[in-house]
Write a protein that holds these residues in place. Structure first.
Motif, mmCIF file in Angstrom:
data_model
loop_
_atom_site.group_PDB
_atom_site.id
_atom_site.type_symbol
_atom_site.label_atom_id
_atom_site.label_comp_id
_atom_site.label_asym_id
_atom_site.label_seq_id
_atom_site.Cartn_x
_atom_site.Cartn_y
_atom_site.Cartn_z
ATOM 1 N N MET A 12 -4.760 -2.200 0.873
ATOM 2 C CA MET A 12 -4.801 -1.014 1.730
ATOM 3 C C MET A 12 -6.227 -0.502 1.933
ATOM 4 O O MET A 12 -6.554 0.030 3.000
ATOM 5 N N ARG A 13 -7.083 -0.714 0.921
ATOM 6 C CA ARG A 13 -8.495 -0.330 1.127
ATOM 7 C C ARG A 13 -9.120 -1.221 2.202
ATOM 8 O O ARG A 13 -9.913 -0.760 3.025
ATOM 9 N N ILE A 14 -8.762 -2.510 2.179
ATOM 10 C CA ILE A 14 -9.306 -3.410 3.217
ATOM 11 C C ILE A 14 -8.772 -2.988 4.591
ATOM 12 O O ILE A 14 -9.518 -2.940 5.578
ATOM 13 N N HIS A 15 -7.487 -2.666 4.648
ATOM 14 C CA HIS A 15 -6.887 -2.168 5.907
ATOM 15 C C HIS A 15 -7.677 -0.978 6.439
ATOM 16 O O HIS A 15 -8.091 -0.935 7.609
ATOM 17 N N ASP A 16 -7.932 -0.005 5.557
ATOM 18 C CA ASP A 16 -8.642 1.207 5.980
ATOM 19 C C ASP A 16 -10.077 0.877 6.414
ATOM 20 O O ASP A 16 -10.583 1.436 7.392
ATOM 21 N N ALA A 17 -10.689 -0.046 5.680
ATOM 22 C CA ALA A 17 -12.088 -0.383 6.000
ATOM 23 C C ALA A 17 -12.177 -1.067 7.368
ATOM 24 O O ALA A 17 -13.116 -0.816 8.134
ATOM 25 N N PHE A 45 -3.171 -6.659 6.639
ATOM 26 C CA PHE A 45 -3.344 -6.269 5.232
ATOM 27 C C PHE A 45 -2.283 -5.244 4.819
ATOM 28 O O PHE A 45 -1.732 -5.309 3.726
ATOM 29 N N ARG A 46 -1.985 -4.321 5.730
ATOM 30 C CA ARG A 46 -0.963 -3.326 5.391
ATOM 31 C C ARG A 46 0.420 -3.971 5.275
ATOM 32 O O ARG A 46 1.185 -3.698 4.352
ATOM 33 N N PHE A 47 0.699 -4.869 6.221
ATOM 34 C CA PHE A 47 2.010 -5.514 6.227
ATOM 35 C C PHE A 47 2.255 -6.247 4.905
ATOM 36 O O PHE A 47 3.316 -6.098 4.284
ATOM 37 N N PHE A 48 1.273 -7.026 4.455
ATOM 38 C CA PHE A 48 1.512 -7.807 3.237
ATOM 39 C C PHE A 48 1.442 -6.928 1.989
ATOM 40 O O PHE A 48 2.090 -7.229 0.992
ATOM 41 N N ALA A 49 0.693 -5.819 2.056
ATOM 42 C CA ALA A 49 0.737 -4.871 0.946
ATOM 43 C C ALA A 49 2.163 -4.329 0.810
ATOM 44 O O ALA A 49 2.720 -4.248 -0.290
ATOM 45 N N GLU A 50 2.757 -3.975 1.946
ATOM 46 C CA GLU A 50 4.123 -3.434 1.902
ATOM 47 C C GLU A 50 5.128 -4.518 1.528
ATOM 48 O O GLU A 50 6.058 -4.289 0.759
ATOM 49 N N TYR A 51 4.905 -5.706 2.037
ATOM 50 C CA TYR A 51 5.859 -6.806 1.791
ATOM 51 C C TYR A 51 6.012 -7.079 0.301
ATOM 52 O O TYR A 51 7.127 -7.204 -0.213
ATOM 53 N N ILE A 52 4.874 -7.157 -0.411
ATOM 54 C CA ILE A 52 4.988 -7.512 -1.834
ATOM 55 C C ILE A 52 5.627 -6.389 -2.650
ATOM 56 O O ILE A 52 6.117 -6.627 -3.748
ATOM 57 N N MET A 98 -15.433 -5.940 3.190
ATOM 58 C CA MET A 98 -14.525 -5.989 2.024
ATOM 59 C C MET A 98 -15.244 -5.662 0.713
ATOM 60 O O MET A 98 -14.593 -5.431 -0.302
ATOM 61 N N GLN A 99 -16.592 -5.689 0.749
ATOM 62 C CA GLN A 99 -17.323 -5.326 -0.473
ATOM 63 C C GLN A 99 -16.940 -3.915 -0.874
ATOM 64 O O GLN A 99 -16.897 -3.026 -0.041
ATOM 65 N N GLY A 100 -16.680 -3.725 -2.124
ATOM 66 C CA GLY A 100 -16.345 -2.375 -2.573
ATOM 67 C C GLY A 100 -14.874 -2.050 -2.443
ATOM 68 O O GLY A 100 -14.450 -0.945 -2.797
ATOM 69 N N CYS A 101 -14.065 -2.971 -1.909
ATOM 70 C CA CYS A 101 -12.628 -2.681 -1.795
ATOM 71 C C CYS A 101 -11.878 -3.045 -3.071
ATOM 72 O O CYS A 101 -10.680 -2.754 -3.190
ATOM 73 N N GLY A 102 -12.553 -3.704 -4.002
ATOM 74 C CA GLY A 102 -11.920 -3.916 -5.308
ATOM 75 C C GLY A 102 -11.442 -5.332 -5.583
ATOM 76 O O GLY A 102 -10.731 -5.549 -6.567
ATOM 77 N N LEU A 103 -11.813 -6.288 -4.742
ATOM 78 C CA LEU A 103 -11.434 -7.679 -5.053
ATOM 79 C C LEU A 103 -12.290 -8.181 -6.210
ATOM 80 O O LEU A 103 -13.506 -7.966 -6.221
#
Ligand code: NAD
Length: 501
Positions: free
Chosen positions: A82-87, A122-129, A201-206
């Motif tokens: 979701m952080r990547i989605h927002d970014a 990114f949001r879709f797969f966040a919700e899917y899992i 994506m840097q800073g999104c927590g991966l």
């Protein structure tokens, strides 16, 4: 303020790989990346050689084998996705402009669809899992049999140039959601937005090593990646011949690949359709995304009763399409990705004329531009589906129109293709719509609508259009291993070997 195009033209961006949590120092061959609307160099791409590909794969391997991501809780993975989605959404204007400059796709489409879709992936797969489940079987008396899903491992994600961010983000979001590590390789023609995504994506927590980026030509970087012994699968979108080569490279290691390949989809327009909607849909279906679309409805079949009127209207509208700078919000068709792509129009017009087809509209470079790969949207009337025009994927704003009489005839014509990606049907008769949809040998059929994609549903091709399906459950199957775990619920007798003597 200088526009992004001026900035990139004045000082081409240096694009290099991202390996083991750091952008690689530029090295290796340098490839020029051009703006298809101006011909100017906008980036210098440092090609990843076999050594850099090896470093990227081994970084992903370490992250998978010893890193935290595959064991992270669903909550933790969802937060990062979701952080990547927002970014992505926070950078949407920049990404859309960059995508239009690099691909030539009109800004209305990159800003309106591709970039929001990239975020939504990114949001879709966040919700899917958050909702996915395993299987439990209780039919075997005294046993509980569970089928669990585990991440697959190191996924090589190889993308095409026609929708770079939209398609690659789908692969990346789904592979990550299911706990995998990734090595991404965008097309060497359109590397800019995916490289920018890696910065974003840097800073999104991966965790370090979870995502890696390599760049370069197919026969250099792509081949080194798909042939690397430490990858576990390839998810590929691109041409059918390339897909076959990748499958060949995977076969030795008994590895799988998801293949989203070429298409030559039929668009069937029956006499009883809503004429205006079918006309709008047919134009969208073949000329959206500059006609460079795997699921283009490039073979248009019109029933005889409305054929003359429809063909006249289609021709007039084709000639009226606004060709122009992809950054102009009014533009409907931008330039082709490179000169080779734009030359395909004139080439196939010549092929068609030799085969007896009649040119209805377009057919040559657009006269209104001093630079860039601008072409006229093109339509030809064909009377034989065996013609090369109808059998080969042109992958350009090039429509063929054919006239048919009966439902049986048009189903046979639609299915007379090595491809089977998509199909379109326009009719007011619901029974016929279902019959024809059932008879079409394609992965997707749209009835009375141009392409609309629900990520929950399966997307992929029959025959030479691909292997495997993307979408919610399709991606879950693609990016996970199934493991069966059997547990006895009570003490069950076990044959006591070796006790008899
Ligand atoms: P392409 O096959 O030339 O290239 C696709 C990617 O594969 C690029 O990144 C390229 O560098 C890489 N590649 C090339 N040779 C390789 C090799 N030997 N090993 C590994 N990687 C290699 O395709 P393209 O011209 O970029 O894209 C156009 C094609 O993609 C069309 O046929 C189109 O129909 C298809 N496509 C399909 C879908 C779908 O969802 N089915 C979507 C978009 C595009």
């Amino acid at each position: 303020m200088r526009s992004l195009r001026d900035t990139l033209t004045g000082k081409p961006r240096v694009v290099s790989g991202f390996v083991d949590d750091a952008f690689e120092p530029p090295r290796g061959a340098v490839l020029d990346v051009r703006d298809p609307a101006t011909g100017e160099i906008i980036a210098q791409l440092h090609e990843s050689d076999a050594a850099e590909v090896d470093a990227a794969v081994m970084s992903a391997r370490r992250a998978f084998d010893t890193g935290p991501w595959r064991k992270a809780t669903v909550d933790e993975r969802q937060r990062v996705l979701m952080r990547i989605h927002d970014a992505i959404l926070a950078h949407a204007d920049e990404l859309a402009e960059m995508e239009s400059i690099n691909t030539g796709i009109p800004i209305r489409q990159t800003r309106g669809m591709h970039v929001p879709r990239a975020a939504y992936n990114f949001r879709f797969f966040a919700e899917y899992i958050g909702q996915s489940a395993g299987e439990v079987y209780t039919q075997e008396p005294g046993y509980l049999t569970m089928v669990l899903r585990e991440p697959l491992g190191v996924c090589a994600l190889i993308g095409p140039w026609n929708v770079p961010l939209g398609l690659t983000s789908m692969k990346l979001a789904s592979a990550l959601a299911f706990g995998n590590s990734c090595v991404v390789k965008p097309s060497e023609l359109t590397p800019l937005t995916v490289a920018r995504l890696f910065e974003i994506m840097q800073g999104c927590g991966l965790p370090p090593g979870q995502v890696n980026l390599v760049n370069g030509r197919g026969h250099v970087t792509g081949a080194a990646l798909s042939g690397h012994p430490q990858i576990d699968m390839v998810s590929f979108t691109g041409g059918t011949e390339t897909g076959a080569a990748i499958l060949g490279a995977l076969a030795g290691g008994i590895k799988g690949g998801a293949m989203e390949l070429g298409g030559k989809s039929a668009n069937i327009i029956f006499d009883d359709c809503d004429f205006d909607r079918a006309l709008d849909g047919a134009l969208m279906g073949v000329y959206a995304n500059n006609g460079q679309m795997c699921l283009a409805g490039a073979r248009i079949f019109v029933q005889r009763g409305i054929a003359e009127r429809f063909i006249d209207a289609f021709t007039a509208r084709t000639c009226a399409i606004r060709v122009g700078d992809p950054l102009d919000p009014q533009t409907e068709l931008g330039p082709m990705i490179n000169a080779a792509q734009s030359e395909r129009i004139a080439h196939y017009v010549a092929v068609g004329q030799e085969e007896g087809a009649r040119l209805l509209a377009g057919g040559k470079p657009h006269p209104g531009f001093d630079a860039g790969n601008f072409v006229e949207p093109t339509a030809m009337l064909v009377n034989d589906n065996a013609a090369r025009l109808c059998q080969e994927e042109i992958f350009a704003p090039f429509a063929t129109l054919q006239v048919f009489d009966s439902e049986e005839e048009v189903v046979a014509l639609a299915n007379d293709s090595r491809f089977g990606l998509a199909g379109y049907i326009w009719t007011g008769n619901l029974g016929r719509a279902h019959r024809v949809a059932g008879a079409m040998r394609t992965g997707t059929v749209w009835i009375n609508t141009p392409m609309v994609r629900d990520l929950r549903s399966a997307f992929g091709g029959y025959r030479e259009s691909g292997l495997g399906r993307e979408g919610g459950r399709g991606c879950e199957a693609m990016y996970t291993e199934q493991k069966t775990v059997i547990l006895p619920l009570e003490e069950r007798p076990i044959p006591a070997l070796g006790r008899l003597s």
